[in-house]
Design a protein around this motif. Structure first.
Motif, PDB file in Angstrom:
ATOM      1  N   TRP A  94      75.668  43.160  68.100  1.00 45.73           N
ATOM      2  CA  TRP A  94      76.574  44.305  67.969  1.00 45.73           C
ATOM      3  C   TRP A  94      76.339  45.280  69.098  1.00 45.73           C
ATOM      4  N   ARG A  95      77.420  45.735  69.695  1.00 37.51           N
ATOM      5  CA  ARG A  95      77.405  46.812  70.668  1.00 37.51           C
ATOM      6  C   ARG A  95      78.481  47.815  70.272  1.00 37.51           C
ATOM      7  N   GLY A  96      78.163  49.103  70.371  1.00 38.16           N
ATOM      8  CA  GLY A  96      79.148  50.114  70.038  1.00 38.16           C
ATOM      9  C   GLY A  96      78.591  51.510  70.186  1.00 38.16           C
ATOM     10  N   LYS A  97      79.458  52.479  69.966  1.00 36.37           N
ATOM     11  CA  LYS A  97      79.058  53.879  70.064  1.00 36.37           C
ATOM     12  C   LYS A  97      78.576  54.374  68.708  1.00 36.37           C
ATOM     13  N   SER A  98      77.519  55.166  68.729  1.00 36.20           N
ATOM     14  CA  SER A  98      76.946  55.701  67.484  1.00 36.20           C
ATOM     15  C   SER A  98      77.709  56.951  67.072  1.00 36.20           C
ATOM     16  N   ASN A  99      79.023  56.774  66.811  1.00 31.83           N
ATOM     17  CA  ASN A  99      79.875  57.922  66.517  1.00 31.83           C
ATOM     18  C   ASN A  99      80.128  58.125  65.025  1.00 31.83           C
ATOM     19  N   GLN A 100      79.463  57.321  64.192  1.00 34.66           N
ATOM     20  CA  GLN A 100      79.609  57.454  62.748  1.00 34.66           C
ATOM     21  C   GLN A 100      78.265  57.170  62.087  1.00 34.66           C
ATOM     22  N   PRO A 101      77.987  57.781  60.902  1.00 36.38           N
ATOM     23  CA  PRO A 101      76.717  57.539  60.215  1.00 36.38           C
ATOM     24  C   PRO A 101      76.439  56.063  59.961  1.00 36.38           C
ATOM     25  N   GLU A 102      77.499  55.298  59.647  1.00 33.89           N
ATOM     26  CA  GLU A 102      77.306  53.877  59.378  1.00 33.89           C
ATOM     27  C   GLU A 102      76.768  53.150  60.606  1.00 33.89           C
ATOM     28  N   ARG A 103      77.240  53.543  61.770  1.00 35.13           N
ATOM     29  CA  ARG A 103      76.787  52.886  62.997  1.00 35.13           C
ATOM     30  C   ARG A 103      75.347  53.284  63.333  1.00 35.13           C
ATOM     31  N   VAL A 104      75.007  54.516  63.088  1.00 36.15           N
ATOM     32  CA  VAL A 104      73.622  54.954  63.299  1.00 36.15           C
ATOM     33  C   VAL A 104      72.691  54.183  62.371  1.00 36.15           C
ATOM     34  N   GLU A 105      73.132  53.941  61.140  1.00 36.48           N
ATOM     35  CA  GLU A 105      72.311  53.198  60.194  1.00 36.48           C
ATOM     36  C   GLU A 105      72.098  51.760  60.666  1.00 36.48           C
ATOM     37  N   VAL A 106      73.133  51.143  61.217  1.00 31.51           N
ATOM     38  CA  VAL A 106      72.995  49.788  61.760  1.00 31.51           C
ATOM     39  C   VAL A 106      71.956  49.769  62.873  1.00 31.51           C
ATOM     40  N   LEU A 107      72.031  50.739  63.774  1.00 33.61           N
ATOM     41  CA  LEU A 107      71.086  50.817  64.888  1.00 33.61           C
ATOM     42  C   LEU A 107      69.664  51.052  64.386  1.00 33.61           C
ATOM     43  N   ARG A 108      69.517  51.951  63.456  1.00 37.70           N
ATOM     44  CA  ARG A 108      68.189  52.279  62.926  1.00 37.70           C
ATOM     45  C   ARG A 108      67.559  51.067  62.247  1.00 37.70           C
ATOM     46  N   ARG A 109      68.382  50.361  61.484  1.00 32.22           N
ATOM     47  CA  ARG A 109      67.857  49.262  60.676  1.00 32.22           C
ATOM     48  C   ARG A 109      67.545  48.010  61.496  1.00 32.22           C
ATOM     49  N   PHE A 110      68.348  47.738  62.542  1.00 30.88           N
ATOM     50  CA  PHE A 110      68.251  46.435  63.203  1.00 30.88           C
ATOM     51  C   PHE A 110      67.862  46.487  64.677  1.00 30.88           C
ATOM     52  N   TYR A 111      67.643  47.679  65.223  1.00 32.31           N
ATOM     53  CA  TYR A 111      67.363  47.782  66.653  1.00 32.31           C
ATOM     54  C   TYR A 111      66.133  46.977  67.057  1.00 32.31           C
ATOM     55  N   ASN A 112      65.103  46.985  66.244  1.00 34.75           N
ATOM     56  CA  ASN A 112      63.854  46.275  66.567  1.00 34.75           C
ATOM     57  C   ASN A 112      63.700  44.980  65.769  1.00 34.75           C
ATOM     58  N   ASN A 113      64.802  44.489  65.228  1.00 30.47           N
ATOM     59  CA  ASN A 113      64.775  43.257  64.445  1.00 30.47           C
ATOM     60  C   ASN A 113      64.965  42.068  65.379  1.00 30.47           C
ATOM     61  N   GLY A 114      64.038  41.126  65.355  1.00 31.27           N
ATOM     62  CA  GLY A 114      64.075  39.990  66.269  1.00 31.27           C
ATOM     63  C   GLY A 114      65.256  39.067  66.073  1.00 31.27           C
ATOM     64  N   LEU A 115      65.910  39.145  64.903  1.00 28.56           N
ATOM     65  CA  LEU A 115      67.057  38.305  64.632  1.00 28.56           C
ATOM     66  C   LEU A 115      68.356  38.909  65.175  1.00 28.56           C
ATOM     67  N   CYS A 116      68.278  40.180  65.582  1.00 21.34           N
ATOM     68  CA  CYS A 116      69.483  40.931  65.955  1.00 21.34           C
ATOM     69  C   CYS A 116      69.379  41.492  67.371  1.00 21.34           C
ATOM     70  N   ASN A 117      70.528  41.617  67.998  1.00 23.86           N
ATOM     71  CA  ASN A 117      70.636  42.268  69.299  1.00 23.86           C
ATOM     72  C   ASN A 117      71.700  43.347  69.159  1.00 23.86           C
TER      73      ASN A 117
END
Length: 355
Positions: A190-213
């Motif tokens: 996933w790539r995108g702008k952190s312009n909504q709380p839902e998107r920030v949550e995705v980044l927070r949860r999966f940014y350092n997850n080895g299964l996700c980019n």
């Protein structure tokens, strides 16, 4: 790297793109393709705008006659879409005089929106009135209004939100994905702008997850702790799973994901456009994930273990996308949506097939 054919919105452009040693980068070529699609869209729109409106009005009967020539099944599908986009059933009157240069609602001024609207209006009389609202609309207007997006509601609660295929040059850019699901990286992108709380949550949860980019692509001045480099659509499609996350309204990437050989993972959408997001069936057109994203890893692992199920969903998604690139049918549906709006406002005679 073998040739890759891209499909764009303006006239279904297809151009060979080369990669590999000594060639252009995938990102650069994708940007070139996007710019080419935009140039063709705007140049084509400007050229046709000089054709007298009387020409287009004479063509209206020809386009509407296509409906009567269709099989009963296809005619029913077309009318079904018209009534989905335009859910109004009662006549209405305008609160004041308007025309295609006026709006009841203050909104963005956009050449693309205006061009798409005028490309439908030009088939109808010069003195017609209509209300339109440009931009990422997530509320329901008080008056029947043409717009790009609306909340998904039960029944006719959003009937005043009449959908047209607006800003198509941005929202209907897809690529011809030649990389099979099995050959893709078995992880989530996933790539995108952190312009909504839902998107920030995705980044927070999966940014350092080895299964996700996943990564935030905001400009440096607006950067967060989750910034990663921009990736072109072909680069993102090297992954088996692409996350679709709604932004200001719908997720722009949903169309090109569903047109590809990658599997779309998303929550049940809250907003819809001409793409009829509200009609998509979970685990049939896309892989449904929980609202809190807590089952994303589980879903990725499940479909890695069951690729046949993923391929079935991808096939259904591809079929769904196809109809939005059948230009003659798309124009007919738009004309019928407008015709119904003008009928109910008493501005044009009633078309028998829309009674």
């Amino acid at each position: 790297m073998s040739n890759v054919l891209y499909q764009g919105i303006a006239g279904s452009i297809k151009t060979p793109v080369y990669g590999g040693r000594g060639g252009y980068s995938m990102e650069a070529m994708d940007q070139f393709r996007k710019h080419l699609c935009k140039y063709r869209y705007y140049i084509g729109g400007n050229l046709t705008s000089v054709i007298p409106r009387s020409y287009w009005q004479k063509r209206l009967a020809f386009h509407l006659a296509r409906l009567d020539a269709m099989t009963p099944e296809k005619r029913a599908a077309i009318i079904g879409r018209v009534n989905y986009y335009n859910k109004m059933t009662s006549s209405f009157a305008f609160p004041r005089a308007m025309n295609s240069e006026c709006q009841l609602y203050i909104s963005k001024k956009s050449t693309a929106y205006k061009m798409d609207l005028k490309n439908v209006l030009r088939f109808f009389p010069d003195d017609i009135n209509c209300s339109y609202w440009f931009g990422d609309i997530v509320t329901i207007p008080d008056f029947p209004t043409f717009l790009k997006s609306r909340p998904i509601t039960a029944g006719t609660e959003n009937a005043n939100s009449v959908l047209l295929k607006l800003n198509r040059v941005r929202h209907y850019y897809v690529v011809d994905d030649t990389l099979s699901f099995e050959r893709k990286i078995p992880g989530l992108m996933w790539r995108g702008k952190s312009n909504q709380p839902e998107r920030v949550e995705v980044l927070r949860r999966f940014y350092n997850n080895g299964l996700c980019n996943v990564g935030d692509t905001h400009a440096p001045g607006k950067s967060t702790d989750y910034v990663r480099p921009f990736l072109s659509i072909p680069q993102q499609l090297q992954y088996r799973y692409i996350l679709s996350v709604e932004g200001n309204d719908v997720a722009t990437n949903l169309k090109w994901i569903m047109a590809s050989n990658s599997l779309c993972l998303m929550r049940k959408p809250k907003y819809e456009t001409w793409f009829m997001e509200g009609q998509l069936i979970p685990d049939f057109h896309y892989a449904l994930i929980k609202d809190d994203y807590s089952d994303v890893e589980e879903k990725v692992n499940f479909y890695n273990d069951n690729p046949g199920l993923a391929l079935n969903i991808i096939r259904n998604a591809n079929i769904w996308v196809e109809k939005f690139f059948k230009e003659q049918d798309e124009l007919l549906v738009e004309l019928l949506v407008m015709q119904k709006y003008l009928q109910l406002s008493g501005q044009v005679p009633v078309l028998e097939s829309l009674k």
